[in-house]
Each structure stands twice: as structure tokens, then as C-alpha cells.
Scaffold this motif. Structure first.
Motif, short mmCIF file in Angstrom:
data_model
loop_
_atom_site.label_atom_id
_atom_site.label_comp_id
_atom_site.label_asym_id
_atom_site.label_seq_id
_atom_site.Cartn_x
_atom_site.Cartn_y
_atom_site.Cartn_z
N ARG A 1 -16.80 32.52 -16.23
CA ARG A 1 -17.43 32.55 -17.56
C ARG A 1 -17.16 31.28 -18.33
NH1 ARG A 1 -20.57 32.63 -20.67
NH2 ARG A 1 -20.87 33.81 -22.58
N VAL A 2 -15.90 30.85 -18.36
CA VAL A 2 -15.55 29.64 -19.12
C VAL A 2 -16.15 28.40 -18.46
CG1 VAL A 2 -13.68 28.32 -20.15
CG2 VAL A 2 -13.37 30.75 -19.75
N SER A 3 -16.09 28.32 -17.13
CA SER A 3 -16.58 27.14 -16.41
C SER A 3 -18.09 26.95 -16.58
CB SER A 3 -16.25 27.26 -14.92
OG SER A 3 -14.87 27.37 -14.72
N SER A 4 -18.82 28.06 -16.69
CA SER A 4 -20.28 27.97 -16.79
C SER A 4 -20.78 27.98 -18.24
CB SER A 4 -20.92 29.13 -16.03
OG SER A 4 -20.52 30.38 -16.58
N TYR A 5 -19.85 28.07 -19.20
CA TYR A 5 -20.22 28.27 -20.60
C TYR A 5 -21.13 27.15 -21.13
CZ TYR A 5 -19.59 29.03 -25.66
OH TYR A 5 -19.79 29.24 -27.00
N TYR A 6 -20.77 25.90 -20.88
CA TYR A 6 -21.57 24.79 -21.41
C TYR A 6 -22.89 24.61 -20.66
CZ TYR A 6 -17.94 23.11 -24.60
OH TYR A 6 -17.04 22.98 -25.63
N SER B 1 -15.32 16.89 -18.86
CA SER B 1 -14.79 16.01 -19.91
C SER B 1 -15.10 16.56 -21.30
CB SER B 1 -15.38 14.60 -19.75
OG SER B 1 -16.74 14.54 -20.17
N LEU B 2 -16.23 17.25 -21.45
CA LEU B 2 -16.56 17.86 -22.74
C LEU B 2 -15.57 18.97 -23.09
CD1 LEU B 2 -20.47 18.14 -22.67
CD2 LEU B 2 -19.06 16.30 -23.61
N LEU B 3 -15.24 19.81 -22.10
CA LEU B 3 -14.28 20.87 -22.33
C LEU B 3 -12.94 20.31 -22.77
CD1 LEU B 3 -15.15 23.14 -19.27
CD2 LEU B 3 -15.18 23.89 -21.65
N HIS B 4 -12.51 19.23 -22.13
CA HIS B 4 -11.24 18.60 -22.49
C HIS B 4 -11.32 17.90 -23.84
CE1 HIS B 4 -9.94 18.40 -17.97
NE2 HIS B 4 -9.72 19.57 -18.51
N ASP B 5 -12.41 17.18 -24.08
CA ASP B 5 -12.56 16.44 -25.34
C ASP B 5 -12.56 17.37 -26.54
OD1 ASP B 5 -12.67 14.10 -23.97
OD2 ASP B 5 -14.81 13.72 -24.28
N ASP B 6 -13.20 18.52 -26.41
CA ASP B 6 -13.27 19.44 -27.55
C ASP B 6 -11.90 20.01 -27.90
OD1 ASP B 6 -15.95 19.02 -27.88
OD2 ASP B 6 -16.59 20.80 -26.78
N VAL B 7 -11.04 20.14 -26.91
CA VAL B 7 -9.66 20.57 -27.19
C VAL B 7 -8.91 19.44 -27.89
CG1 VAL B 7 -7.46 21.22 -26.16
CG2 VAL B 7 -9.57 22.20 -25.28
N ILE B 8 -9.05 18.22 -27.38
CA ILE B 8 -8.34 17.08 -27.94
C ILE B 8 -8.79 16.79 -29.37
CG2 ILE B 8 -8.01 14.57 -27.71
CD1 ILE B 8 -8.30 15.00 -24.65
N ASP B 9 -10.11 16.89 -29.61
CA ASP B 9 -10.66 16.54 -30.92
C ASP B 9 -10.70 17.71 -31.89
OD1 ASP B 9 -11.07 14.04 -29.86
OD2 ASP B 9 -13.18 14.38 -29.38
N LEU B 10 -10.21 18.86 -31.47
CA LEU B 10 -10.23 20.06 -32.31
C LEU B 10 -11.66 20.41 -32.76
CD1 LEU B 10 -7.10 19.39 -34.58
CD2 LEU B 10 -7.21 20.69 -32.45
N SER B 11 -12.62 20.20 -31.87
CA SER B 11 -14.02 20.49 -32.20
C SER B 11 -14.24 21.99 -32.32
CB SER B 11 -14.95 19.92 -31.14
OG SER B 11 -14.81 18.52 -31.04
N ARG C 1 -23.46 25.76 -30.70
CA ARG C 1 -22.73 27.02 -30.73
C ARG C 1 -21.24 26.74 -30.60
NH1 ARG C 1 -23.68 30.38 -25.18
NH2 ARG C 1 -23.04 28.83 -23.65
N PRO C 2 -20.37 27.76 -30.74
CA PRO C 2 -18.93 27.51 -30.71
C PRO C 2 -18.51 26.75 -29.45
CG PRO C 2 -19.34 29.73 -31.47
CD PRO C 2 -20.67 29.18 -31.05
N SER C 3 -17.64 25.77 -29.61
CA SER C 3 -17.15 25.00 -28.47
C SER C 3 -16.29 25.89 -27.57
CB SER C 3 -16.37 23.79 -28.95
OG SER C 3 -15.33 24.19 -29.84
N GLY C 4 -16.00 25.41 -26.37
CA GLY C 4 -15.26 26.21 -25.40
C GLY C 4 -13.88 26.61 -25.88
N ASN C 5 -13.21 25.71 -26.59
CA ASN C 5 -11.87 26.02 -27.08
C ASN C 5 -11.89 27.08 -28.17
OD1 ASN C 5 -13.20 23.64 -28.23
ND2 ASN C 5 -11.56 23.67 -29.73
N ILE C 6 -12.99 27.19 -28.90
CA ILE C 6 -13.13 28.21 -29.94
C ILE C 6 -13.61 29.53 -29.33
CG2 ILE C 6 -14.33 28.86 -32.06
CD1 ILE C 6 -12.24 26.67 -32.43
N ALA C 7 -14.60 29.47 -28.46
CA ALA C 7 -15.16 30.68 -27.85
C ALA C 7 -14.12 31.37 -26.96
CB ALA C 7 -16.39 30.33 -27.03
N PHE C 8 -13.25 30.60 -26.34
CA PHE C 8 -12.22 31.17 -25.47
C PHE C 8 -10.86 30.79 -26.08
CE2 PHE C 8 -16.07 30.42 -23.05
CZ PHE C 8 -16.29 31.66 -22.48
N THR C 9 -10.12 29.94 -25.44
CA THR C 9 -8.87 29.41 -26.00
C THR C 9 -8.69 27.99 -25.52
OG1 THR C 9 -7.50 30.13 -24.13
CG2 THR C 9 -7.78 31.71 -25.95
#
Length: 494
Positions: free
Chosen positions: A92-97, A211-221, A227-235
């Protein structure tokens, strides 16, 4: 007639049409007897010109996707088969974007370039032996005289036994944690894109998405693609792990391309993304290698002192403190740093995947080099426009938080151009705009010193270089679509 000529000249200047294509189509109509009088000659010329400027039977100049629509429409589905996790949450998380509508620029470039390369005569594409699977008979892997070369297997076959790759017996466990990858369709002679080039496009999008999944965590996106970024939609943890998993599965697919040169190129792009992210953490050349860093929460952390057991060298951009160097030298060094960071974070994947597509096509070294330069210049143009849009677009239009660069303390081209005119901005850049009022001062300076206009001019220069690089390829609809895509990057709004 003058109006028609102006239309053609305008189209040529944008890289969409060429004079030779106009002449060849017109001469063809003469040769077939469609032009029989002065009136008919003029009419044919007008009709030909109209078709060139606005082709009614094709959407390629309005939509580059149309040439490779079949491949692009199946992109997400094909990638899903490559991810292949049996863990439902990880899937689910891997295919989210991939569920959301993204720009998909990187796989589009690979596919269009692959199609454009297919127009080069086969006798000029003999750098490697190519067939429907681009299988080479070069002895890349040496073994016993009777050993079968790894390069002789197709992209669908694993190199190691599946039981070893999965850690379990896939014949017993129906839903292993890592499912075997689906097979690629056979070569489409009409389309001209090799299966390995299609797989290359999928790999590139997987690396980019990781890289987008990682960047959104680093940048607190908090948002991505509307829609909600991966770090917000999941953890944060799930987003990071999903990005790592995508890179792992991409690495398997890279290995199965069985071309050492392409493997080296794509593997390097993964390292480049991390290098670029670290350059962005430091941001500029304003200081020597920091002994302290400030995270996104504003907390200062001390970097452990090296023990000397492992040699560590300063980054090549480390310079003496700014007070010991003149202002212009600092600005020039900051621009060099910015462009190198931009190459690593964005242009590296575009340039090396373009080069990989050319390598797989069997093209000669001069073509391969031009394809690399095209991807490099296009990637720099793309990111510079992205930095420009960060200042000008709304959150809804951009699909992610706009005006975030200054808030994150990032010095991109618009503020660097302003700094060139106002030396006092160096202090704000050095402290990453972390004092009250710094962001507003920086925005006003960008407007006052025309930082956005100068940034647009910089992007245009890289756009024109990219268009020039494409001229080494034969004229074709695919090349025209690439030219149109290149030009459209300058006018994009998201």
C-alpha cells in the motif's frame, strides 16, 4: 503568404518544426502530381503549412504522451508487478504515489528518446548487438569455457535461483514476500521501443518515486500530487521503509537488464540523489564543513569529531569563511554549488537514464554523449523552473506546498540572483532565513532585483541547449515530441 512564413519561422524557433521537413513534404506533393498549376501550388503550400503548424490527425505536438500512450498507460501497472511485496501494508505504501496523477516526465523522456533512437539505421547502431531483448553476446561475465553468459538471458529471468532470492521455496509458499516479476511483452516492431528500454522507463520512475518518499520525510512535507504526502498518510517510518523497498526492487530490475554499462549508470543515480540531498542540507558554500547542523525543527546538533581511522575529506566546495573572500566570489561559488546540487538531485537521473536508453539502442558514442547532454540540460532546466514555481505558484496549482524553499532555508536561483545585487542578503542565506522577518526580506529582494526574471532566463538557456542536443537525432515525430516537451517545461505551472 507572409503570415504563413511567419508561422513557420515561429515554429522553427521553438524547435517543433524544421525547414527540411516542410520542403520534403511539399516536394512529395509535387512529385506525386498533386500540384498541377500555380493556383494548386499555392493551395498545396498553404495546406502543407497548416498541417505542419497544427497537424489535425495527430496530437503529438499538443500531447507528447500520445506517441507512447500505450507504454505510459501501462506504466503504473507494470511497476506494481515489479514491486511484488506480499506484505499488504508495504504494498500500500510503496504504490501510494503511483495511484495519483503525476507528471511522469522521466519515463516519458526515456520512451520518447528510445523511439527517436529507433529511427537511426540499424547499421549505425552496432555498438552492441541488439535483438528483441537487447541481449549481448559480449563476454561481460567470464566463466568456464562451457559456461553460459549471464548476458545471454532475457530480462525476465532471474540470475540466482528464486528460492535463494526469496529466502523461501516459491513453489510451496503461494504468496512469497517478494513475488517474481511479471514478464515484459515482446518487441513491438511498429513502435520501435525495445523491451529493455520499456523496463528502463519503469525503473527510472521507481527510483524517482523512492526519492519523493524520502524527500517528503526530510522536508516535513504535508502534500504531494494534490493529496496527503506519504509521511502524513502513513508514518515517517513507513514512508522511509517504502522508499528503501522501491530502491531495492529497482536494483533487482536494473541487474536483470544485464548490461554492465547501464547498471553502472543507474546505480550511480541512486548515490547521486543522496549526495544532492546532503548538499541541500548544507545549502551553500557560506561555511566550511559544519561542526553543527540544524534540523527541520530548528534544533542544533553537534557532528561527532572524526577519529581518523577512516579518511574523510572536505567537500570540494568548502572555501574560506565569507568574510575573507569578496562578495562576487562567494556568489559565483554559491551558483556553482547550486547547479551541482541541482544536477545531483534532478538532472542526474534524467541524463543518465537518457544515456542508458541510447546505450541499449546500440547507438554510437557520439549519439550516446548527445543524449546524455540532452538529459542533463533538460534536467537542469526542469529543476530551475521548479525553483521558480516555488515562488509563484499556489499550493493547489503546484500539487505540493509552494513557497517552501525559503521556509526550509534553501537558497535557490531567485535569491542567489538577488544576493548578487545586495551583499547584505549573504547573512540571511548563511543563517538559512531562520530569524523573524528573514523570509519576507528575501522575497522582497527577489522582487526588487528581478530574481524571477533572471531565473527564467537561466532556464531558457538550458532549454535551448537541450534542443540543440536533439539535432543529432534523425527527424521524426518522436524527436518533434521531445522538442515540444522541452519547450513546454518553460511554460509549465506545476
Amino acid at each position: 503568404m507572409l503570415a504563413i512564413r511567419r508561422q513557420l519561422v515561429s515554429s522553427q524557433s521553438k524547435g517543433i518544426l524544421t525547414r527540411s521537413r516542410y520542403i520534403s513534404r511539399y516536394n512529395s506533393s509535387v512529385a506525386t502530381g498533386n500540384v498541377g498549376s500555380t493556383v494548386n501550388t499555392f493551395k498545396t503550400a498553404v495546406e502543407t503549412a497548416e498541417k505542419l503548424v497544427q497537424p489535425p490527425s495527430s496530437k503529438i505536438f499538443n500531447d507528447p504522451f500520445s506517441i507512447v500512450s500505450h507504454e505510459m498507460s501501462n506504466l503504473a501497472k507494470s511497476i506494481a508487478s515489479l514491486i511484488g511485496s506480499g506484505h499488504p501494508t508495504l504494498n500500500r505504501v510503496s504504490s501510494y504515489y503511483f495511484e495519483a496523477e503525476g507528471k511522469n516526465v522521466r519515463p516519458l523522456i526515456v520512451l520518447l528518446l528510445s523511439k527517436a533512437l529507433s529511427n537511426i539505421p540499424l547499421d549505425q547502431r552496432n555498438r552492441i548487438k541488439i535483438d528483441t531483448y537487447d541481449v549481448t553476446d559480449q563476454p561481460h561475465y567470464q566463466g568456464t569455457p562451457t559456461a553460459t553468459s549471464v548476458a545471454g538471458k532475457s530480462v525476465d529471468d532471474s540470475i540466482s535461483p528464486l528460492a535463494i532470492l526469496h529466502g523461501i521455496n516459491p513453489r510451496v509458499i503461494l504468496d512469497p514476500l517478494s513475488k517474481p516479476m511479471d514478464k515484459l511483452p515482446s518487441f513491438d516492431a511498429v513502435n520501435g521501443i525495445l523491451p529493455k528500454q520499456r523496463r528502463l522507463a519503469e525503473i527510472v520512475e521507481m527510483i524517482h518515486t523512492a526519492s519523493l518518499l524520502h524527500d517528503d520525510v526530510i522536508d516535513l512535507s504535508d502534500s504531494r500530487r494534490g493529496r496527503p504526502s506519504g509521511n502524513i498518510a502513513f508514518t515517517n517510518k513507513m514512508a522511509v521503509l517504502a522508499g528503501d523497498f522501491l530502491l531495492g526492487r529497482a536494483s533487482v530490475a536494473i541487474a536483470r537488464l544485464r548490461n554492465p554499462e547501464v547498471i553502472e549508470l543507474l546505480s550511480t543515480t541512486i548515490a547521486n540523489l543522496v549526495e544532492g540531498e546532503f548538499m541541500q542540507l548544507k545549502n551553500t558554500v557560506m561555511k566550511n564543513e559544519d561542526t553543527n547542523i540544524i534540523d527541520n525543527d530548528g534544533e542544533s546538533k553537534s557532528i561527532p569529531t572524526p577519529t581518523g581511522k577512516v579518511p574523510t575529506e572536505q567537500h570540494e566546495y568548502s572555501i574560506t569563511p565569507p568574510q575573507q573572500v569578496d562578495h562576487i566570489t562567494n556568489v559565483d561559488a554559491a551558483f556553482e554549488y547550486y547547479l551541482h546540487k541541482t544536477y545531483l538531485k534532478t538532472a542526474s537521473l534524467m541524463s543518465k537514464s537518457s544515456r542508458a536508453a541510447a546505450v541499449l539502442s546500440g547507438s554510437q558514442d557520439d549519439i550516446i554523449e548527445k543524449c546524455y547532454e540532452f538529459g542533463r540540460n533538460l534536467g537542469l532546466c526542469f529543476q530551475i523552473v521548479d525553483d521558480l514555481l516555488d515562488y509563484t505558484s499556489s499550493d493547489a496549482t503546484f500539487g505540493k506546498p509552494s513557497q517552501a524553499d525559503l521556509k526550509l532555508g534553501l537558497a535557490t536561483a531567485p535569491i542567489l540572483f538577488a544576493w548578487k545585487e545586495d551583499p547584505t542578503l549573504g547573512e540571511l542565506i548563511g543563517r538559512k532565513f531562520n530569524q523573524p522577518g528573514d523570509v519576507e526580506i528575501a522575497r522582497n529582494a527577489v522582487q526588487k532585483y528581478k530574481g524571477l526574471e533572471k531565473t527564467k532566463e537561466m532556464a531558457e538557456q538550458y532549454c535551448y541547449k537541450a534542443l540543440d542536443n536533439l539535432r543529432v537525432l534523425p527527424e521524426s515525430d518522436a524527436r518533434s515530441a521531445l522538442e515540444f516537451l522541452t519547450n513546454s517545461i518553460l511554460t509549465r505551472t506545476k
